[in-house]
Design a protein around this motif. Sequence first.
Motif, PDB file in Angstrom:
ATOM      1  N   ALA A  82       0.836  -1.208   0.000  1.00 22.57           N
ATOM      2  CA  ALA A  82       0.000   0.000   0.000  1.00 22.57           C
ATOM      3  C   ALA A  82       0.869   1.256   0.000  1.00 22.57           C
ATOM      4  N   GLN A  83       1.932   1.254   0.789  1.00 22.18           N
ATOM      5  CA  GLN A  83       2.826   2.413   0.826  1.00 22.18           C
ATOM      6  C   GLN A  83       3.520   2.615  -0.514  1.00 22.18           C
ATOM      7  N   ARG A  84       3.916   1.520  -1.116  1.00 23.50           N
ATOM      8  CA  ARG A  84       4.584   1.606  -2.423  1.00 23.50           C
ATOM      9  C   ARG A  84       3.633   2.194  -3.465  1.00 23.50           C
ATOM     10  N   ALA A  85       2.393   1.710  -3.494  1.00 22.60           N
ATOM     11  CA  ALA A  85       1.420   2.215  -4.469  1.00 22.60           C
ATOM     12  C   ALA A  85       1.178   3.704  -4.274  1.00 22.60           C
ATOM     13  N   ARG A  86       1.108   4.139  -3.024  1.00 20.58           N
ATOM     14  CA  ARG A  86       0.855   5.556  -2.751  1.00 20.58           C
ATOM     15  C   ARG A  86       2.043   6.410  -3.159  1.00 20.58           C
ATOM     16  N   LEU A  87       3.260   5.935  -2.885  1.00 23.27           N
ATOM     17  CA  LEU A  87       4.454   6.692  -3.251  1.00 23.27           C
ATOM     18  C   LEU A  87       4.563   6.814  -4.768  1.00 23.27           C
ATOM     19  N   VAL A  88       4.314   5.727  -5.485  1.00 26.42           N
ATOM     20  CA  VAL A  88       4.407   5.743  -6.940  1.00 26.42           C
ATOM     21  C   VAL A  88       3.329   6.644  -7.537  1.00 26.42           C
ATOM     22  N   CYS A  89       2.127   6.571  -6.997  1.00 29.14           N
ATOM     23  CA  CYS A  89       1.040   7.410  -7.510  1.00 29.14           C
ATOM     24  C   CYS A  89       1.375   8.890  -7.321  1.00 29.14           C
ATOM     25  N   ALA A  90       1.939   9.237  -6.178  1.00 25.28           N
ATOM     26  CA  ALA A  90       2.325  10.628  -5.941  1.00 25.28           C
ATOM     27  C   ALA A  90       3.421  11.063  -6.900  1.00 25.28           C
ATOM     28  N   ALA A  91       4.308  10.143  -7.249  1.00 27.98           N
ATOM     29  CA  ALA A  91       5.406  10.479  -8.149  1.00 27.98           C
ATOM     30  C   ALA A  91       4.930  10.728  -9.572  1.00 27.98           C
ATOM     31  N   GLU A  92       3.747  10.260  -9.894  1.00 30.50           N
ATOM     32  CA  GLU A  92       3.208  10.418 -11.251  1.00 30.50           C
ATOM     33  C   GLU A  92       2.391  11.699 -11.400  1.00 30.50           C
ATOM     34  N   ARG A  93       2.520  12.613 -10.455  1.00 31.78           N
ATOM     35  CA  ARG A  93       1.750  13.850 -10.507  1.00 31.78           C
ATOM     36  C   ARG A  93       2.110  14.682 -11.735  1.00 31.78           C
ATOM     37  N   THR A  94       1.102  15.402 -12.245  1.00 31.61           N
ATOM     38  CA  THR A  94       1.283  16.246 -13.423  1.00 31.61           C
ATOM     39  C   THR A  94       0.607  17.587 -13.181  1.00 31.61           C
ATOM     40  N   PRO A 144      -9.982  17.607  -9.886  1.00 31.06           N
ATOM     41  CA  PRO A 144      -9.607  16.840  -8.686  1.00 31.06           C
ATOM     42  C   PRO A 144     -10.476  15.609  -8.459  1.00 31.06           C
ATOM     43  N   ARG A 145     -11.781  15.723  -8.708  1.00 34.19           N
ATOM     44  CA  ARG A 145     -12.661  14.576  -8.463  1.00 34.19           C
ATOM     45  C   ARG A 145     -12.436  13.477  -9.490  1.00 34.19           C
ATOM     46  N   GLY A 146     -12.190  13.865 -10.716  1.00 33.90           N
ATOM     47  CA  GLY A 146     -11.859  12.865 -11.720  1.00 33.90           C
ATOM     48  C   GLY A 146     -10.562  12.149 -11.373  1.00 33.90           C
ATOM     49  N   LEU A 147      -9.593  12.894 -10.869  1.00 31.12           N
ATOM     50  CA  LEU A 147      -8.328  12.309 -10.435  1.00 31.12           C
ATOM     51  C   LEU A 147      -8.560  11.321  -9.299  1.00 31.12           C
ATOM     52  N   ALA A 148      -9.386  11.711  -8.338  1.00 34.18           N
ATOM     53  CA  ALA A 148      -9.678  10.825  -7.207  1.00 34.18           C
ATOM     54  C   ALA A 148     -10.378   9.560  -7.675  1.00 34.18           C
ATOM     55  N   TYR A 149     -11.254   9.685  -8.668  1.00 29.41           N
ATOM     56  CA  TYR A 149     -11.969   8.512  -9.183  1.00 29.41           C
ATOM     57  C   TYR A 149     -11.006   7.568  -9.888  1.00 29.41           C
ATOM     58  N   ARG A 150     -10.106   8.119 -10.686  1.00 27.06           N
ATOM     59  CA  ARG A 150      -9.190   7.282 -11.455  1.00 27.06           C
ATOM     60  C   ARG A 150      -8.109   6.647 -10.589  1.00 27.06           C
ATOM     61  N   GLU A 151      -7.622   7.370  -9.607  1.00 28.75           N
ATOM     62  CA  GLU A 151      -6.511   6.877  -8.804  1.00 28.75           C
ATOM     63  C   GLU A 151      -6.984   6.398  -7.431  1.00 28.75           C
ATOM     64  N   SER A 152      -7.269   7.329  -6.563  1.00 29.29           N
ATOM     65  CA  SER A 152      -7.836   7.090  -5.231  1.00 29.29           C
ATOM     66  C   SER A 152      -7.945   8.445  -4.563  1.00 29.29           C
ATOM     67  N   ILE A 153      -8.766   8.525  -3.538  1.00 25.75           N
ATOM     68  CA  ILE A 153      -8.933   9.800  -2.855  1.00 25.75           C
ATOM     69  C   ILE A 153      -7.623  10.203  -2.170  1.00 25.75           C
ATOM     70  N   ASP A 154      -6.896   9.233  -1.621  1.00 24.53           N
ATOM     71  CA  ASP A 154      -5.634   9.553  -0.948  1.00 24.53           C
ATOM     72  C   ASP A 154      -4.597  10.049  -1.946  1.00 24.53           C
ATOM     73  N   CYS A 155      -4.491   9.390  -3.083  1.00 29.40           N
ATOM     74  CA  CYS A 155      -3.517   9.811  -4.089  1.00 29.40           C
ATOM     75  C   CYS A 155      -3.859  11.200  -4.614  1.00 29.40           C
ATOM     76  N   ALA A 156      -5.157  11.454  -4.826  1.00 27.60           N
ATOM     77  CA  ALA A 156      -5.561  12.778  -5.319  1.00 27.60           C
ATOM     78  C   ALA A 156      -5.188  13.861  -4.315  1.00 27.60           C
ATOM     79  N   ARG A 157      -5.437  13.619  -3.040  1.00 30.83           N
ATOM     80  CA  ARG A 157      -5.057  14.598  -2.014  1.00 30.83           C
ATOM     81  C   ARG A 157      -3.550  14.822  -2.021  1.00 30.83           C
ATOM     82  N   ASP A 158      -2.799  13.715  -2.111  1.00 33.95           N
ATOM     83  CA  ASP A 158      -1.336  13.838  -2.116  1.00 33.95           C
ATOM     84  C   ASP A 158      -0.874  14.696  -3.280  1.00 33.95           C
ATOM     85  N   ARG A 159      -1.373  14.410  -4.461  1.00 38.22           N
ATOM     86  CA  ARG A 159      -0.928  15.152  -5.653  1.00 38.22           C
ATOM     87  C   ARG A 159      -1.304  16.628  -5.570  1.00 38.22           C
TER      88      ARG A 159
END
Length: 391
Positions: A287-299, A306-321
């Motif tokens: 889970a930590q690895r997935a979150r770190l990688v998702c944050a690294a893919e920010r654009t 933001p809501r579309g991002l949360a839907y595609r990735e996750s609410i936590d990843c969207a907040r992080d980005r």
Amino acid sequence: MTRLPEAEWTRREDLAGLVAALGAENLRWVGGAVRDTLLGGTAKDIDAATTHRPEGVIELCRDAGIRTVPTGIDHGTVTALLEYGPVEVTTLRHDVSTDGRRATVAFADDWREDAARRDFTINALYAHPETLEIADYFGGLDDLVARRVRFIGDALQRIREDHLRILRYFRFQARFGDALDEQALAACRDLAGTLKELSRERVAMELLAILGLPDPGPTVELMQHCGVLAVILPEARAAERACLVALLAHERAQNAAPEAVRRLAALIPPVRALAEAVAVRLRLSRAQRARLVCAAERTPEDAADPRGLAYRESIDCARDRLLLAGKSLRELAHWEVPQFPLKGGRIIALGVAAGPEVARMMRAIERSWVAEGFPGPERIDALLEAELAAR
């Protein structure tokens, strides 16, 4: 004689039962609960030291109807399972040998001898379970008042016994320190390279604990100054450390709770392959690895939807980005990611053969649904009708 202030935990009936089972003169509260209570904080885990051998603790608890688990019996630790929370009970010890990663211990009978093997003076305060009188063998009470984190005895020797104490020093300095102890800093600087000898899991545990503190920024800079950060996270260059500082400020502005993996993402360049390599090196959980990688893919486009991002990735990843980009979390506040309401069976029932065409139509309708802001059932019907007509 200094006494431990009465706190909610010192009045626990289940703790009184443990004291009665082991005997008040054979037991002392020690460690974080004592330290934090003296500082006026809330105690989390309750630890006890005892003159009884582990098998004696188990037998006495059994006679008193208290269940135990031999969680670290080779090192003298037995966990008493009490009504309001477990308590680790550890036999007094002294080190026989150490190699920087693990210690061979022998049981002891002297409270001071047990205190001498601990890391910092503020962690070596013992409280009598009935009188609450504090036994302070190495000046821990004065260090608490001075907000000073100081190794017991020679700092170099303490670190040679367990290299992880370098990172523990910085974590405790961030939590409790004010004035810096130059001997401690010099020892951490001189022995920083020994961190390479530790298991990656232990290093990651302490690093994430530091990053999860309310404001780890100054501590991270101190670790960099002492050559420690370059050993455990060489990716954290000046630009990345500046990114962490900006993230911490934006978290406060957005009332975002501390999140260690998000802050770790700030300390490495936003490159997927690099994030994956760091996650592997630190042996992060899946889970930590997935979150770190998702944050690294920010654009830069993340903030557009933001809501579309949360839907595609996750609410936590969207907040992080969003936080890493310095953007608002307003659109995600009190919003839950919806579930796509259309099922493939409905399309099949309308005459489309099961297979790739159904999947294609589902994807097309879902993209439109997300792009339009997750409209209700009527719009789903219209999008479905449009897809059928287009065929």
